[in-house]
Write a protein that holds these residues in place. Sequence first.
Motif, PDB file in Angstrom:
ATOM      1  N   UNK A 269       0.847  -1.194   0.000  1.00  0.00           N
ATOM      2  CA  UNK A 269       0.000   0.000   0.000  1.00  0.00           C
ATOM      3  C   UNK A 269       0.884   1.247   0.000  1.00  0.00           C
ATOM      4  N   UNK A 270       0.272   2.412  -0.163  1.00  0.00           N
ATOM      5  CA  UNK A 270       1.036   3.663  -0.191  1.00  0.00           C
ATOM      6  C   UNK A 270       1.826   3.846   1.111  1.00  0.00           C
ATOM      7  N   UNK A 271       1.207   3.513   2.245  1.00  0.00           N
ATOM      8  CA  UNK A 271       1.894   3.656   3.538  1.00  0.00           C
ATOM      9  C   UNK A 271       3.013   2.628   3.659  1.00  0.00           C
ATOM     10  N   UNK A 272       2.737   1.387   3.288  1.00  0.00           N
ATOM     11  CA  UNK A 272       3.745   0.337   3.374  1.00  0.00           C
ATOM     12  C   UNK A 272       4.932   0.625   2.454  1.00  0.00           C
ATOM     13  N   UNK A 273       4.642   1.189   1.292  1.00  0.00           N
ATOM     14  CA  UNK A 273       5.711   1.537   0.356  1.00  0.00           C
ATOM     15  C   UNK A 273       6.596   2.639   0.939  1.00  0.00           C
ATOM     16  N   UNK A 274       5.975   3.628   1.556  1.00  0.00           N
ATOM     17  CA  UNK A 274       6.757   4.696   2.191  1.00  0.00           C
ATOM     18  C   UNK A 274       7.562   4.158   3.363  1.00  0.00           C
ATOM     19  N   UNK A 275       6.999   3.201   4.078  1.00  0.00           N
ATOM     20  CA  UNK A 275       7.739   2.561   5.174  1.00  0.00           C
ATOM     21  C   UNK A 275       8.992   1.876   4.629  1.00  0.00           C
ATOM     22  N   UNK A 276       8.857   1.184   3.528  1.00  0.00           N
ATOM     23  CA  UNK A 276       9.999   0.522   2.876  1.00  0.00           C
ATOM     24  C   UNK A 276      11.068   1.539   2.498  1.00  0.00           C
ATOM     25  N   UNK A 277      10.654   2.644   1.877  1.00  0.00           N
ATOM     26  CA  UNK A 277      11.611   3.651   1.443  1.00  0.00           C
ATOM     27  C   UNK A 277      12.230   4.371   2.639  1.00  0.00           C
ATOM     28  N   UNK A 278      11.457   4.562   3.690  1.00  0.00           N
ATOM     29  CA  UNK A 278      11.971   5.183   4.911  1.00  0.00           C
ATOM     30  C   UNK A 278      13.038   4.293   5.548  1.00  0.00           C
ATOM     31  N   UNK A 279      12.774   2.987   5.563  1.00  0.00           N
ATOM     32  CA  UNK A 279      13.771   2.043   6.097  1.00  0.00           C
ATOM     33  C   UNK A 279      15.048   2.078   5.266  1.00  0.00           C
TER      34      UNK A 279
END
Length: 485
Positions: A269-279
């Motif tokens: 999802x959009x949030x999960x994708x941002x979490x991945x990029x944040x990590x």
Amino acid sequence: MTKNFNCNLSEFTYAALDCIGCSKDNVNCRAGLYKFYAEKSNEVFKRMYPVNVDTIIAGSRGEGVVQLYESDVDVMYVFRNFLCVDSGSNQNGLTVIKAHFSHSPPGYTKLIPLDMTSELLGMGYLMQTTVYDLNEGHILISSSCFRNMFEAYLRIDANINEGIRKEIKPNSGPSVPISFFNDGISPYLNSLLFESDSVYTLPYLSSTIPTSWKERDRKHQWPSHDIIQEVSEMEGFVVPVGPQYSEEQNFEWRICYTTGEQILVSQLSAVQLKLYMLMKMFFKKIISKESHLVTSYMVKNIVFWVVEGNDSNMFTINNIIDMLFKCLAFVRECLYSNYLPNYMIPSRNLLYGKGNPHEKVKLRRFLTDLLNEGAIIVLRLEKVRSAMFVLHRNPEAAKQYCVWRTNVENIRILGILLLVSKLSPPTMFQRTMVVDAAVGCLANPLFYHLGFALLRLLNVNLLDAVTDTDTCMRRINNMLTNLFS
């Protein structure tokens, strides 16, 4: 109080990531660019050579989760004239290779060609990489010989393109690293154009690994049933690298599911994708200063496990920092147990042979310090912090910047797509390939439309571009490099 602060900071972080090109639309556009490049390469290869080779852009570039100029390009070349299986026999037009798991760690295998007398195309190359295993009485395909053979071929044509100098570096894992330098192709480009890791691989159909992955227990809704089914039916690959510290690593090959993992990333999802990029940002910009133990590939597996292990309702805009903490805590627990399971093959420990006990203790302590620091750890990321500052001071300006940046990136992507579209079999491996493609672009009105649009967005005066081209082009190149690095 702390909960409300975390929620507010999470919302700011989510919006800030949009401003720096981390939206799902941005990711999809970048992934689409590399998918088109791979498709174009496949088209050209199939029309030029009888050997059936597929190109796959792997890694963070292929997933679209890094900026256009941010990292090297991982390219997989898959030889379709061969097929690795757990059991089988030779088929018309295919050289079948049997996977042999004896004494190999989980996630690795040896390869036994079933018919060395075959006259199928490419068999001669494969024979150059075989060795006889005295212990077990098998002919094996050596992963190190296979990789070294292609490294030697790349060194032969290291300077095949006019204006571009290639530098072949010592191999790293399964890949052959190549750096491409500006050697007169354009005075306006940087000295280092880009870096690529080339991996030469064979397709693998397993009778057990995808089934085991498909049928394992999952408590929550990710991945969906349809995606689980789709990924479980996809092929795997064997890449030429053995596990560290294995006595037989020169004969062993790593099993991976690159295309399946790309499908899973696309389903975040959009949030999960941002979490991945944040990590990815945290490990590249912050944690790498303390330790290089955790690789980019490990980060992806960590995010997969956290996304699968938590209810989808946890992944909300106002909860992204809490989920970041869950990821960091997951890494810490893996370091305690000295076991980070591969997402597709959980029996494969991604920490096997990585670092020493002192390094792992040091990283655990640093992760503990980050977790104790609280939500403000996101302010350690310079680009995120700057975007949050603008969002706080002038939300409307931040919104306009986000739209402007996306427009610039989309125009740059369209320009690259136009250049790639000009690649054709007659010119693909000519010394003047890049120049020929650029000249082909000049005949297309879209090239000028994109150029004028880019000048307007970058606030470059057209008269200046004509009268002082050198200064103008260098300014544009610096702006794009700063924007997309």
